[in-house]
Design a protein around this motif. Structure first.
Motif, PDB file in Angstrom:
ATOM      1  N   ASN A  53     -11.622  -2.938  -4.715  1.00 16.99           N
ATOM      2  CA  ASN A  53     -10.278  -2.889  -5.290  1.00 16.99           C
ATOM      3  C   ASN A  53     -10.049  -1.561  -6.025  1.00 16.99           C
ATOM      4  N   TYR A  65      -7.673   3.169  -0.018  1.00 21.07           N
ATOM      5  CA  TYR A  65      -7.858   1.943  -0.792  1.00 21.07           C
ATOM      6  C   TYR A  65      -9.101   1.235  -0.278  1.00 21.07           C
ATOM      7  N   PHE A 119       0.829  -1.207   0.000  1.00 16.69           N
ATOM      8  CA  PHE A 119       0.000   0.000   0.000  1.00 16.69           C
ATOM      9  C   PHE A 119       0.863   1.258   0.000  1.00 16.69           C
ATOM     10  N   LEU A 173      -8.668   2.656  -5.648  1.00 15.68           N
ATOM     11  CA  LEU A 173      -7.840   3.605  -4.920  1.00 15.68           C
ATOM     12  C   LEU A 173      -8.351   5.012  -5.213  1.00 15.68           C
TER      13      LEU A 173
END
Length: 87
Positions: free
Chosen positions: A70, A65, A6, A72
């Protein structure tokens, strides 16, 4: 997503965003070494981080996130004012 993955993703996104928005006539570009984490958290499958750069532009970035989708999300902020007062 692991914290390390991340953080790498966030730094790369901030580098891309910053380089895309810098004045091209300055000839300045940053790398991930110029990006630092201010704050980081993970709750269940979701991650959030606040980042900034070594540039003196007053910008900071919030990246989230969403592990369910899924996705961002990136929000870019510029500090406008920092008033102080005695309390």
């Amino acid at each position: 997503m692991t914290d390390i993955k991340f953080i790498e993703l966030c730094k790369n996104e901030v580098v891309k965003y910053t380089n895309d928005h810098l004045d091209k006539t300055d000839g300045k570009q940053i790398s991930s070494d110029d990006v630092y984490i201010v704050w980081l958290t993970k709750v269940l499958q979701n991650n959030k981080a606040l980042l900034s750069t070594t540039l003196f532009d007053g910008m900071y970035y919030e990246l989230t996130y969403n592990g369910d989708k899924n996705e961002l999300y990136i929000d870019a902020y510029k500090r406008k004012d920092r008033p102080t007062r005695n309390i």
